[in-house]
Design a protein around this motif. Structure first.
Motif, PDB file in Angstrom:
ATOM      1  N   SER A 192       0.824  -1.201   0.000  1.00 16.86           N
ATOM      2  CA  SER A 192       0.000   0.000   0.000  1.00 16.86           C
ATOM      3  C   SER A 192       0.862   1.255   0.000  1.00 16.86           C
ATOM      4  CB  SER A 192      -0.922  -0.005   1.219  1.00 16.86           C
ATOM      5  OG  SER A 192      -1.690   1.162   1.279  1.00 16.86           O
ATOM      6  N   SER A 193       0.478   2.263  -0.799  1.00 12.22           N
ATOM      7  CA  SER A 193       1.235   3.516  -0.855  1.00 12.22           C
ATOM      8  C   SER A 193       1.048   4.337   0.414  1.00 12.22           C
ATOM      9  CB  SER A 193       0.820   4.334  -2.080  1.00 12.22           C
ATOM     10  OG  SER A 193      -0.571   4.558  -2.080  1.00 12.22           O
ATOM     11  N   ASN A 194      -0.138   4.287   1.011  1.00 12.02           N
ATOM     12  CA  ASN A 194      -0.373   4.851   2.336  1.00 12.02           C
ATOM     13  C   ASN A 194      -0.474   3.677   3.310  1.00 12.02           C
ATOM     14  OD1 ASN A 194      -0.842   7.836   1.844  1.00 12.02           O
ATOM     15  ND2 ASN A 194      -2.297   6.937   0.409  1.00 12.02           N
ATOM     16  N   SER A 195      -0.290   3.957   4.588  1.00 14.73           N
ATOM     17  CA  SER A 195      -0.305   2.873   5.565  1.00 14.73           C
ATOM     18  C   SER A 195      -1.639   2.151   5.554  1.00 14.73           C
ATOM     19  CB  SER A 195      -0.034   3.422   6.971  1.00 14.73           C
ATOM     20  OG  SER A 195       1.284   3.905   7.055  1.00 14.73           O
ATOM     21  N   ALA A 196      -1.581   0.843   5.381  1.00 14.53           N
ATOM     22  CA  ALA A 196      -2.767  -0.011   5.448  1.00 14.53           C
ATOM     23  C   ALA A 196      -2.409  -1.201   6.319  1.00 14.53           C
ATOM     24  CB  ALA A 196      -3.211  -0.453   4.064  1.00 14.53           C
ATOM     25  N   LEU A 197      -3.237  -1.476   7.302  1.00 16.35           N
ATOM     26  CA  LEU A 197      -2.957  -2.516   8.273  1.00 16.35           C
ATOM     27  C   LEU A 197      -4.033  -3.578   8.228  1.00 16.35           C
ATOM     28  CD1 LEU A 197      -2.096  -0.054  11.174  1.00 16.35           C
ATOM     29  CD2 LEU A 197      -0.443  -1.380   9.874  1.00 16.35           C
ATOM     30  N   LEU A 198      -3.614  -4.828   8.237  1.00 10.25           N
ATOM     31  CA  LEU A 198      -4.552  -5.932   8.356  1.00 10.25           C
ATOM     32  C   LEU A 198      -4.882  -6.102   9.827  1.00 10.25           C
ATOM     33  CD1 LEU A 198      -6.031  -8.207   6.811  1.00 10.25           C
ATOM     34  CD2 LEU A 198      -4.080  -9.686   7.354  1.00 10.25           C
ATOM     35  N   GLN A 212     -16.507 -12.369  14.286  1.00  8.80           N
ATOM     36  CA  GLN A 212     -15.246 -11.688  14.056  1.00  8.80           C
ATOM     37  C   GLN A 212     -15.004 -11.574  12.562  1.00  8.80           C
ATOM     38  OE1 GLN A 212     -12.606 -14.310  16.197  1.00  8.80           O
ATOM     39  NE2 GLN A 212     -12.076 -15.433  14.351  1.00  8.80           N
ATOM     40  N   SER A 213     -14.161 -10.631  12.175  1.00  8.97           N
ATOM     41  CA  SER A 213     -13.917 -10.404  10.756  1.00  8.97           C
ATOM     42  C   SER A 213     -12.524  -9.828  10.577  1.00  8.97           C
ATOM     43  CB  SER A 213     -14.954  -9.436  10.170  1.00  8.97           C
ATOM     44  OG  SER A 213     -14.667  -9.138   8.820  1.00  8.97           O
ATOM     45  N   MET A 214     -11.849 -10.263   9.518  1.00 12.25           N
ATOM     46  CA  MET A 214     -10.627  -9.598   9.116  1.00 12.25           C
ATOM     47  C   MET A 214     -11.003  -8.301   8.409  1.00 12.25           C
ATOM     48  SD  MET A 214      -8.419 -11.656  10.304  1.00 12.25           S
ATOM     49  CE  MET A 214      -6.905 -10.977   9.637  1.00 12.25           C
ATOM     50  N   ALA A 215     -10.154  -7.297   8.549  1.00 11.64           N
ATOM     51  CA  ALA A 215     -10.450  -5.993   7.958  1.00 11.64           C
ATOM     52  C   ALA A 215      -9.159  -5.273   7.628  1.00 11.64           C
ATOM     53  CB  ALA A 215     -11.301  -5.152   8.913  1.00 11.64           C
ATOM     54  N   VAL A 216      -9.283  -4.224   6.826  1.00  9.94           N
ATOM     55  CA  VAL A 216      -8.157  -3.370   6.465  1.00  9.94           C
ATOM     56  C   VAL A 216      -8.382  -2.006   7.128  1.00  9.94           C
ATOM     57  CG1 VAL A 216      -6.893  -2.255   4.602  1.00  9.94           C
ATOM     58  CG2 VAL A 216      -7.788  -4.580   4.293  1.00  9.94           C
ATOM     59  N   TYR A 217      -7.431  -1.619   7.940  1.00  8.01           N
ATOM     60  CA  TYR A 217      -7.497  -0.358   8.694  1.00  8.01           C
ATOM     61  C   TYR A 217      -6.515   0.621   8.069  1.00  8.01           C
ATOM     62  CZ  TYR A 217      -6.051   2.637  12.697  1.00  8.01           C
ATOM     63  OH  TYR A 217      -5.691   3.685  13.518  1.00  8.01           O
ATOM     64  N   LYS A 218      -7.033   1.788   7.660  1.00  8.45           N
ATOM     65  CA  LYS A 218      -6.202   2.828   7.059  1.00  8.45           C
ATOM     66  C   LYS A 218      -6.229   4.060   7.962  1.00  8.45           C
ATOM     67  CE  LYS A 218      -6.767   1.291   2.290  1.00  8.45           C
ATOM     68  NZ  LYS A 218      -7.120   1.660   0.907  1.00  8.45           N
ATOM     69  N   PRO A 219      -5.189   4.245   8.787  1.00  7.04           N
ATOM     70  CA  PRO A 219      -5.189   5.383   9.709  1.00  7.04           C
ATOM     71  C   PRO A 219      -4.788   6.687   9.032  1.00  7.04           C
ATOM     72  CG  PRO A 219      -3.199   4.078   9.996  1.00  7.04           C
ATOM     73  CD  PRO A 219      -4.033   3.361   8.960  1.00  7.04           C
ATOM     74  N   GLU A 220      -5.378   7.765   9.508  1.00  4.59           N
ATOM     75  CA  GLU A 220      -5.001   9.084   9.009  1.00  4.59           C
ATOM     76  C   GLU A 220      -3.509   9.327   9.227  1.00  4.59           C
ATOM     77  OE1 GLU A 220      -6.091  13.807   9.769  1.00  4.59           O
ATOM     78  OE2 GLU A 220      -7.045  12.245  10.963  1.00  4.59           O
ATOM     79  N   LEU A 259     -20.893  -2.774  -4.353  1.00  7.89           N
ATOM     80  CA  LEU A 259     -19.599  -2.833  -5.023  1.00  7.89           C
ATOM     81  C   LEU A 259     -18.429  -2.679  -4.056  1.00  7.89           C
ATOM     82  CD1 LEU A 259     -17.873  -2.736  -7.640  1.00  7.89           C
ATOM     83  CD2 LEU A 259     -18.273  -0.274  -7.678  1.00  7.89           C
ATOM     84  N   VAL A 260     -18.611  -1.866  -3.016  1.00  7.85           N
ATOM     85  CA  VAL A 260     -17.546  -1.554  -2.069  1.00  7.85           C
ATOM     86  C   VAL A 260     -17.781  -2.359  -0.784  1.00  7.85           C
ATOM     87  CG1 VAL A 260     -16.400   0.281  -0.779  1.00  7.85           C
ATOM     88  CG2 VAL A 260     -17.346   0.753  -3.046  1.00  7.85           C
ATOM     89  N   PRO A 261     -16.762  -3.054  -0.278  1.00 12.30           N
ATOM     90  CA  PRO A 261     -16.945  -3.803   0.969  1.00 12.30           C
ATOM     91  C   PRO A 261     -17.383  -2.878   2.107  1.00 12.30           C
ATOM     92  CG  PRO A 261     -14.869  -4.411  -0.086  1.00 12.30           C
ATOM     93  CD  PRO A 261     -15.402  -3.215  -0.828  1.00 12.30           C
ATOM     94  N   PRO A 262     -18.133  -3.402   3.078  1.00 12.19           N
ATOM     95  CA  PRO A 262     -18.538  -2.580   4.225  1.00 12.19           C
ATOM     96  C   PRO A 262     -17.355  -1.816   4.811  1.00 12.19           C
ATOM     97  CG  PRO A 262     -19.619  -4.705   4.315  1.00 12.19           C
ATOM     98  CD  PRO A 262     -18.653  -4.774   3.175  1.00 12.19           C
ATOM     99  N   THR A 263     -17.550  -0.518   4.996  1.00 13.90           N
ATOM    100  CA  THR A 263     -16.479   0.376   5.434  1.00 13.90           C
ATOM    101  C   THR A 263     -17.027   1.342   6.473  1.00 13.90           C
ATOM    102  OG1 THR A 263     -15.574   0.289   3.180  1.00 13.90           O
ATOM    103  CG2 THR A 263     -14.697   1.982   4.649  1.00 13.90           C
ATOM    104  N   VAL A 285     -12.041   1.530   8.433  1.00 15.01           N
ATOM    105  CA  VAL A 285     -11.923   0.080   8.650  1.00 15.01           C
ATOM    106  C   VAL A 285     -12.857  -0.583   7.652  1.00 15.01           C
ATOM    107  CG1 VAL A 285     -12.187  -1.828  10.280  1.00 15.01           C
ATOM    108  CG2 VAL A 285     -11.381   0.402  11.095  1.00 15.01           C
ATOM    109  N   GLN A 286     -12.274  -1.363   6.748  1.00 15.27           N
ATOM    110  CA  GLN A 286     -13.038  -1.991   5.675  1.00 15.27           C
ATOM    111  C   GLN A 286     -12.931  -3.508   5.768  1.00 15.27           C
ATOM    112  OE1 GLN A 286     -11.852  -1.973   1.187  1.00 15.27           O
ATOM    113  NE2 GLN A 286     -13.353  -0.300   1.436  1.00 15.27           N
ATOM    114  N   LYS A 287     -14.043  -4.171   5.607  1.00 12.50           N
ATOM    115  CA  LYS A 287     -14.043  -5.633   5.664  1.00 12.50           C
ATOM    116  C   LYS A 287     -13.087  -6.200   4.628  1.00 12.50           C
ATOM    117  CE  LYS A 287     -16.992  -9.722   5.351  1.00 12.50           C
ATOM    118  NZ  LYS A 287     -18.357 -10.248   5.145  1.00 12.50           N
TER     119      LYS A 287
END
Length: 233
Positions: free
Chosen positions: A22-28, A37-45, A76-80, A93-95
């Motif tokens: 990821s070009s900006n910080s993206a955390l699993l 429970q769910s895995m998700a992608v967290y993109k902090p400011e 079209l877009v995963p729950p965010t 935080v996106q699924k």
């Protein structure tokens, strides 16, 4: 069934690891609720790189893309969701969508004609959202055959600056069902977009919808190939 959006909005967040591509910080992360429970992608400011053509807090545009997708009824877009209490501060935080990483827009278009209807819907969405960064790898094929679009932080600028790899549908008539969905959006944007976007950006969405409906077809790349993001995958 437990509501994905509610889980993402209220569950405890545990860090799993960094998504290095990821070009900006993206955390699993793993989001833990009482029963699900769910895995998700967290993109902090905090992990965003300053951009010349976008204001700070582009993570909020990830939520805006989800709100727009839901307003159109396109799934079209995963729950965010937006979270202020995440480990590194405010962010989206996106699924996480389980998918085959070998599949992307180019392989789907070439080898999976059954996805073309969904891919065209993605192309229409990108025009409406003014996506400036639709790479081939931002199109995922879920395990159930559903096509998802991810990484939509660079959307919704008021000036038109669409950059996408999806040009195979240019000039094709808009399907009637998509026209009906766009007509609803033309006069009534989802209310939450008022909290996420500038007024001029909201107006620009409706302007792009009207132009699409008037044309009746998806636009061509009138620049001769400059409306493709780099790298394309």
């Amino acid at each position: 069934m437990y509501d994905d959006e509610a889980l993402l909005a209220t569950g405890d967040i545990e860090l799993v690891g960094l998504i290095e591509s990821s070009s900006n910080s993206a955390l699993l992360v793993q989001v833990l609720g009482e029963a699900e429970q769910s895995m998700a992608v967290y993109k902090p400011e905090e992990g965003e790189r300053p951009l010349r053509d976008f204001p700070p807090r582009i993570y909020r545009r990830e939520r805006a893309a989800y709100v727009l997708s839901e307003g159109l009824g396109w799934n079209l877009v995963p729950p965010t969701v937006l979270r202020d209490d995440a480990p590194f501060g405010p962010g989206s935080v996106q699924k996480f969508i389980p998918h085959d990483p070998r599949q992307h827009y180019f392989t789907l278009y070439d080898n999976h004609p059954e996805t073309h209807e969904q891919l065209m819907r993605t192309a229409v969405f990108d025009v409406v959202a003014n996506n400036t960064d639709r790479k081939g790898g931002h199109v995922l094929l879920g395990a159930d055959g559903h096509v998802w679009g991810i990484d939509q932080g660079l959307c919704f600028s008021a000036p038109f600056k669409l950059r996408t790899v999806i040009w195979e549908f240019a000039g094709l008539p808009l399907p009637e069902d998509l026209v009906a969905d766009l007509q609803r959006l033309e006069d009534d944007l989802p209310a939450e977009l008022e909290e996420l976007l500038f007024p001029v950006e909201q107006y620009a969405i409706q302007l792009r919808v009207r132009e699409l409906l008037d044309a009746g077809v998806l636009p061509f790349d009138e620049t001769g190939g400059y409306r493709i993001p780099w790298p394309p995958l």
